[in-house]
Design an enzyme around this catalytic site. Structure first.
Site, short mmCIF file in Angstrom:
data_model
loop_
_atom_site.label_atom_id
_atom_site.label_comp_id
_atom_site.label_asym_id
_atom_site.label_seq_id
_atom_site.Cartn_x
_atom_site.Cartn_y
_atom_site.Cartn_z
N ASN A 75 0.84 -1.20 0.00
CA ASN A 75 0.00 0.00 0.00
C ASN A 75 0.87 1.25 0.00
O ASN A 75 1.94 1.29 0.61
CB ASN A 75 -1.04 0.00 1.13
CG ASN A 75 -0.48 -0.22 2.51
OD1 ASN A 75 0.56 -0.83 2.68
ND2 ASN A 75 -1.17 0.28 3.51
N GLU A 107 0.40 5.20 0.64
CA GLU A 107 -0.52 6.24 1.11
C GLU A 107 -0.06 7.62 0.70
O GLU A 107 1.02 7.79 0.11
CB GLU A 107 -0.67 6.11 2.64
CG GLU A 107 -1.29 4.77 3.01
CD GLU A 107 -1.61 4.63 4.49
OE1 GLU A 107 -1.14 5.45 5.30
OE2 GLU A 107 -2.32 3.68 4.84
N CYS A 128 -4.16 0.72 -2.48
CA CYS A 128 -3.96 -0.53 -1.75
C CYS A 128 -2.91 -1.41 -2.43
O CYS A 128 -2.68 -1.32 -3.64
CB CYS A 128 -5.26 -1.33 -1.72
SG CYS A 128 -6.58 -0.54 -0.80
N GLU A 133 -3.02 -4.50 -3.24
CA GLU A 133 -3.55 -5.38 -4.29
C GLU A 133 -3.58 -4.68 -5.65
O GLU A 133 -3.24 -5.24 -6.68
CB GLU A 133 -4.97 -5.84 -3.95
CG GLU A 133 -5.08 -6.71 -2.71
CD GLU A 133 -5.31 -5.92 -1.43
OE1 GLU A 133 -4.77 -4.80 -1.29
OE2 GLU A 133 -6.01 -6.45 -0.55
N CYS A 135 -10.37 -4.76 0.25
CA CYS A 135 -11.46 -3.77 0.35
C CYS A 135 -12.36 -3.89 -0.88
O CYS A 135 -12.03 -4.57 -1.86
CB CYS A 135 -10.88 -2.36 0.47
SG CYS A 135 -10.29 -1.68 -1.10
N CYS A 175 -10.75 -3.00 -4.26
CA CYS A 175 -9.83 -4.04 -4.73
C CYS A 175 -10.59 -5.26 -5.23
O CYS A 175 -10.17 -5.91 -6.19
CB CYS A 175 -8.85 -4.43 -3.63
SG CYS A 175 -7.64 -3.13 -3.31
N1 THU Z 1 -5.21 -1.65 2.50
C1 THU Z 1 -4.62 -2.43 1.56
O1 THU Z 1 -3.58 -2.08 0.99
N2 THU Z 1 -5.19 -3.61 1.24
C2 THU Z 1 -6.27 -4.13 1.90
O2 THU Z 1 -6.68 -5.24 1.57
C3 THU Z 1 -6.92 -3.39 2.98
C4 THU Z 1 -6.45 -2.00 3.16
C5 THU Z 1 -4.54 -0.40 2.89
C6 THU Z 1 -5.19 0.87 2.45
C7 THU Z 1 -4.63 1.84 3.46
O3 THU Z 1 -3.33 2.25 3.04
C8 THU Z 1 -4.47 1.02 4.73
O4 THU Z 1 -4.47 -0.34 4.29
C9 THU Z 1 -5.55 1.23 5.76
O5 THU Z 1 -6.80 1.11 5.19
#
Ligand code: THU
Length: 161
Positions: free
Chosen positions: A62, A64, A73, A75, A112, A115
């Protein structure tokens, strides 16, 4: 009026070490990848590693941003890389792991909604199911045979035509 039901089976393991060796190694790689996450805002580090049908692997974490919605994310970072690096090569299995800086990283992470939509379209585009291996840094593991099962009654390209 009819009432319909949607069901799917998934597989639960008490520990990653109980997986087939190839799956465990993919999961371990996803766990290591969490260290490459850029998650200064949520402190929730996600790593994903996929095994493609040609034997190659691709990872994502991920990423941010101070403007929160800009973050992406693990994925979808992975899917974007795979589409460029291995165009037209289907993904066989994707392992996803999370590391919570508060020390709560024994629960499996689940993709999520956004994704799930991306995973479904990748499956349709490659005409190949993507198996998912979901876990934290330790503890139980969930295996899902086909990512699209996580998004029943989905919207897809067919709806646009
Ligand atoms: N996140 C992911 O990268 N993948 C997931 O399956 C769930 C959430 C990330 C998004 C964000 O950077 C952090 O986790 C918190 O939501």
């Amino acid at each position: 009026m009819k009432t319909a039901e949607i069901k799917f089976n998934y597989h639960l393991f008490d520990d990653g070490a109980l997986l087939a060796p190839e799956d465990f190694s993919l999961l371990q790689n996803a766990r290591e990848m969490t260290q490459k996450a850029y998650a200064p805002y949520s402190s929730f580090l996600v790593g994903a590693t996929a095994l493609l049908v040609n034997g190659s692997t691709v990872s994502g974490t991920n990423q941010e941003n101070a403007s929160y919605p800009v973050g992406i994310c693990a994925e979808r970072v992975l899917l974007s890389s795979a589409a460029i690096l291995y165009t037209d090569i289907p993904i066989q299995t994707m392992a996803i792991a999370c590391h919570n800086l508060n020390g709560q990283s024994q629960q499996p992470v689940s993709p999520c909604g956004m994704c799930r939509q991306s995973l479904l379209e990748y499956e349709e585009r490659m005409k190949h199911p993507i198996r998912l291996i979901l876990s934290g840094m330790t503890g139980k593991v969930i295996v899902i045979d086909q990512a699209g099962q996580l998004l029943p009654l989905s919207f897809g390209s067919i709806d646009l035509h």
